[in-house]
Design a protein around this motif. Structure first.
Motif, mmCIF file in Angstrom:
data_model
loop_
_atom_site.group_PDB
_atom_site.id
_atom_site.type_symbol
_atom_site.label_atom_id
_atom_site.label_comp_id
_atom_site.label_asym_id
_atom_site.label_seq_id
_atom_site.Cartn_x
_atom_site.Cartn_y
_atom_site.Cartn_z
ATOM 1 N N ILE A 70 39.540 48.238 29.877
ATOM 2 C CA ILE A 70 38.712 47.642 28.815
ATOM 3 C C ILE A 70 37.566 46.839 29.446
ATOM 4 C CG2 ILE A 70 38.710 45.928 26.958
ATOM 5 C CD1 ILE A 70 40.116 48.480 26.142
ATOM 6 N N VAL A 71 37.903 46.030 30.439
ATOM 7 C CA VAL A 71 36.871 45.225 31.108
ATOM 8 C C VAL A 71 35.791 46.147 31.681
ATOM 9 C CG1 VAL A 71 36.378 43.637 33.011
ATOM 10 C CG2 VAL A 71 38.433 43.323 31.654
ATOM 11 N N GLY A 72 36.238 47.246 32.287
ATOM 12 C CA GLY A 72 35.288 48.208 32.850
ATOM 13 C C GLY A 72 34.339 48.752 31.791
ATOM 14 N N LEU A 73 34.896 49.104 30.617
ATOM 15 C CA LEU A 73 34.067 49.648 29.535
ATOM 16 C C LEU A 73 33.115 48.599 28.980
ATOM 17 C CD1 LEU A 73 36.795 51.724 27.656
ATOM 18 C CD2 LEU A 73 34.866 52.633 28.944
ATOM 19 N N LEU A 74 33.607 47.357 28.879
ATOM 20 C CA LEU A 74 32.750 46.281 28.360
ATOM 21 C C LEU A 74 31.645 45.947 29.365
ATOM 22 C CD1 LEU A 74 35.409 43.870 26.793
ATOM 23 C CD2 LEU A 74 33.897 45.444 25.590
ATOM 24 N N GLU A 75 32.015 45.928 30.637
ATOM 25 C CA GLU A 75 31.019 45.612 31.678
ATOM 26 C C GLU A 75 29.899 46.658 31.690
ATOM 27 O OE1 GLU A 75 30.467 43.129 33.652
ATOM 28 O OE2 GLU A 75 32.258 41.923 33.331
ATOM 29 N N ALA A 76 30.270 47.894 31.355
ATOM 30 C CA ALA A 76 29.259 48.952 31.322
ATOM 31 C C ALA A 76 28.230 48.693 30.219
ATOM 32 C CB ALA A 76 29.942 50.305 31.104
ATOM 33 N N ARG A 77 28.612 47.872 29.236
ATOM 34 C CA ARG A 77 27.680 47.520 28.158
ATOM 35 C C ARG A 77 27.420 46.020 28.180
ATOM 36 N NH1 ARG A 77 30.026 50.994 23.126
ATOM 37 N NH2 ARG A 77 28.641 49.614 22.001
ATOM 38 N N ILE A 110 42.369 39.533 39.461
ATOM 39 C CA ILE A 110 42.396 40.992 39.403
ATOM 40 C C ILE A 110 41.338 41.511 38.428
ATOM 41 C CG2 ILE A 110 43.774 42.962 38.604
ATOM 42 C CD1 ILE A 110 46.243 41.413 39.750
ATOM 43 N N LEU A 111 41.251 40.882 37.265
ATOM 44 C CA LEU A 111 40.347 41.390 36.233
ATOM 45 C C LEU A 111 38.920 40.875 36.393
ATOM 46 C CD1 LEU A 111 42.695 41.137 33.113
ATOM 47 C CD2 LEU A 111 42.140 43.159 34.449
ATOM 48 N N SER A 112 38.741 39.800 37.156
ATOM 49 C CA SER A 112 37.421 39.179 37.328
ATOM 50 C C SER A 112 36.755 38.840 35.989
ATOM 51 C CB SER A 112 36.476 40.086 38.122
ATOM 52 O OG SER A 112 36.972 40.317 39.400
ATOM 53 N N VAL A 113 37.521 38.185 35.134
ATOM 54 C CA VAL A 113 36.990 37.747 33.843
ATOM 55 C C VAL A 113 37.312 36.265 33.679
ATOM 56 C CG1 VAL A 113 37.073 38.113 31.347
ATOM 57 C CG2 VAL A 113 37.406 40.036 32.871
ATOM 58 N N ASP B 31 42.381 53.036 39.769
ATOM 59 C CA ASP B 31 41.878 53.339 38.425
ATOM 60 C C ASP B 31 40.353 53.285 38.383
ATOM 61 O OD1 ASP B 31 44.280 53.792 37.306
ATOM 62 O OD2 ASP B 31 44.456 51.876 36.251
ATOM 63 N N ARG B 32 39.807 52.219 38.954
ATOM 64 C CA ARG B 32 38.359 52.009 38.848
ATOM 65 C C ARG B 32 37.578 53.075 39.585
ATOM 66 N NH1 ARG B 32 38.664 45.705 40.444
ATOM 67 N NH2 ARG B 32 39.783 45.009 38.595
ATOM 68 N N ILE B 66 42.153 50.180 51.808
ATOM 69 C CA ILE B 66 41.174 49.820 50.785
ATOM 70 C C ILE B 66 41.661 48.551 50.107
ATOM 71 C CG2 ILE B 66 40.093 50.532 48.628
ATOM 72 C CD1 ILE B 66 40.265 53.371 49.610
ATOM 73 N N LYS B 67 40.809 47.553 50.092
ATOM 74 C CA LYS B 67 41.210 46.262 49.521
ATOM 75 C C LYS B 67 40.237 45.870 48.436
ATOM 76 C CE LYS B 67 43.122 44.392 53.809
ATOM 77 N NZ LYS B 67 42.742 43.568 54.955
ATOM 78 N N SER B 68 40.720 45.026 47.537
ATOM 79 C CA SER B 68 39.823 44.549 46.494
ATOM 80 C C SER B 68 39.187 43.248 46.935
ATOM 81 C CB SER B 68 40.593 44.340 45.194
ATOM 82 O OG SER B 68 41.573 43.352 45.368
ATOM 83 N N GLN B 69 37.975 43.033 46.473
ATOM 84 C CA GLN B 69 37.376 41.721 46.636
ATOM 85 C C GLN B 69 36.890 41.310 45.255
ATOM 86 O OE1 GLN B 69 34.111 42.075 49.329
ATOM 87 N NE2 GLN B 69 32.864 43.208 47.907
ATOM 88 N N GLY B 70 36.419 40.109 45.111
ATOM 89 C CA GLY B 70 36.024 39.640 43.786
ATOM 90 C C GLY B 70 34.990 40.558 43.151
ATOM 91 N N ASN B 71 34.699 40.258 41.895
ATOM 92 C CA ASN B 71 33.634 40.987 41.213
ATOM 93 C C ASN B 71 33.934 42.465 41.010
ATOM 94 O OD1 ASN B 71 31.355 40.495 39.863
ATOM 95 N ND2 ASN B 71 29.956 40.688 41.597
ATOM 96 N N ARG B 72 35.223 42.777 40.889
ATOM 97 C CA ARG B 72 35.649 44.137 40.560
ATOM 98 C C ARG B 72 35.162 45.180 41.553
ATOM 99 N NH1 ARG B 72 37.774 44.584 35.896
ATOM 100 N NH2 ARG B 72 37.153 46.700 35.527
#
Lengths: 179, 117
Positions: A70-77, A110-113, B31-32, B66-72
């Motif tokens: 959801i965050v990904g879809l919202l960030e896209a807009r 994890i979600l960066s929100v 996923d991303r 592969i690791k995550s960092q802030g800001n997705r």
């Protein structure tokens, strides 16, 4: 606006929802659009008229995973939204203390929100929905307070987050120490 | 003593909260970026192949995650121990070619370890 419950969810499209919300905007201070779970057309419809998003997540794997999409879809807009915020629902402080549940910080990372509210898992919710009385109007404690805090933060007030651990009994605290 | 208390309070010893967080971080990256594990493994082995073109590497202790960092966002972290500069120049045809072959064979056996990492 509650999420669509009709069988045929294609009966309305995003443009119609947007027109409806634009109409309601002239009549009300706030228009809350409930969004069905998932990322299908119901989701696209719900966000069509929105200029602010509140993502509700529970501290469980499947919920966080869905929220991430959801965050990904919202960030896209992103241009459409003034703010995208996170509400963590059904939090059990005892489990987090015992490291048997993802912490609020971990979920936010994890979600960066940005976090706007934490709602403890509260059995009063079952009771108040049974009676049809909003919990936020009938009680000052726990989840009811958390709801009101979120409302105030939406209005722009700076409200400190509740200390959920305070609500743990001494027995649970000792238990957490040994977990 | 502590175990008796633990038993008394009936707590689970494993900290599943941290496990969940770690699994979650990995899951959202996949996923991303929509990457199947096979693609990731392939990329890792190709990264090692590039390194081994210029250096003799120690594939056993090479690590590529592969690791995550802030800001997705995520990043690739590759730690590849370099043994020595590869003397294989373009002019150095014959012996260089042999070396190349040997390394390629070595590299293939490494792909597995890279995949596990």
């Amino acid at each position: 606006l509650p999420a669509a419950q009709t069988r045929d969810k294609t009966a309305v499209n995003a443009d119609q929802i947007k027109a409806l919300v634009d109409d309601l905007k002239t009549m009300f201070d706030f228009v809350l659009v409930d969004c069905p779970a998932g990322i299908e057309s119901g989701f696209q419809n719900s966000i069509a008229g929105a200029d602010r998003a509140l993502i509700v997540v529970t501290p469980e794997m499947s919920s966080v995973r869905d929220a991430d999409r959801i965050v990904g879809l919202l960030e896209a807009r992103r241009d459409q939204f003034e703010d995208i915020n996170l509400i963590v629902n059904r939090v059990r402080p005892g489990l987090i203390e015992a490291n048997q549940m993802m912490s609020i910080d971990d979920i936010c990372e994890i979600l960066s929100v940005d976090l706007i509210g934490v709602i403890p898992d509260d059995e009063d919710i079952v009771i108040s929905t049974n009676k049809g009385e909003p919990l936020s109007l009938t009680t000052n404690k726990s989840a009811g307070q958390a709801y009101r805090n979120i409302a105030r933060r939406i209005l722009g007030e700076e409200v400190p987050f509740m200390d959920l651990n305070k609500r743990l009994g001494i027995f649970k605290k000792i238990k957490a120490m040994f977990a | 003593m502590k175990s008796i208390i633990k038993w008394f309070f009936g707590s689970k010893s494993e900290a599943s909260g941290s496990t969940a967080t770690n699994r979650m971080k990995l899951m959202v990256i996949h996923d991303r970026y929509q990457m199947p594990p096979a693609i990731v493994d392939q990329m890792k082995s190709e990264l090692l192949a590039v390194a081994s073109k210029y250096f003799e590497i120690d594939p056993e202790s090479a690590e590529c995650v592969i690791k995550s960092q802030g800001n997705r966002r995520a990043f690739i972290s590759a730690i590849v121990p370099l043994l020595k500069r590869n003397s294989n120049d373009t002019n150095d045809t014959r012996s260089g070619q042999n070396k190349q072959n040997r390394r390629t064979a070595k590299k293939d056996s490494n792909n597995l370890s890279a995949g596990v990492a």
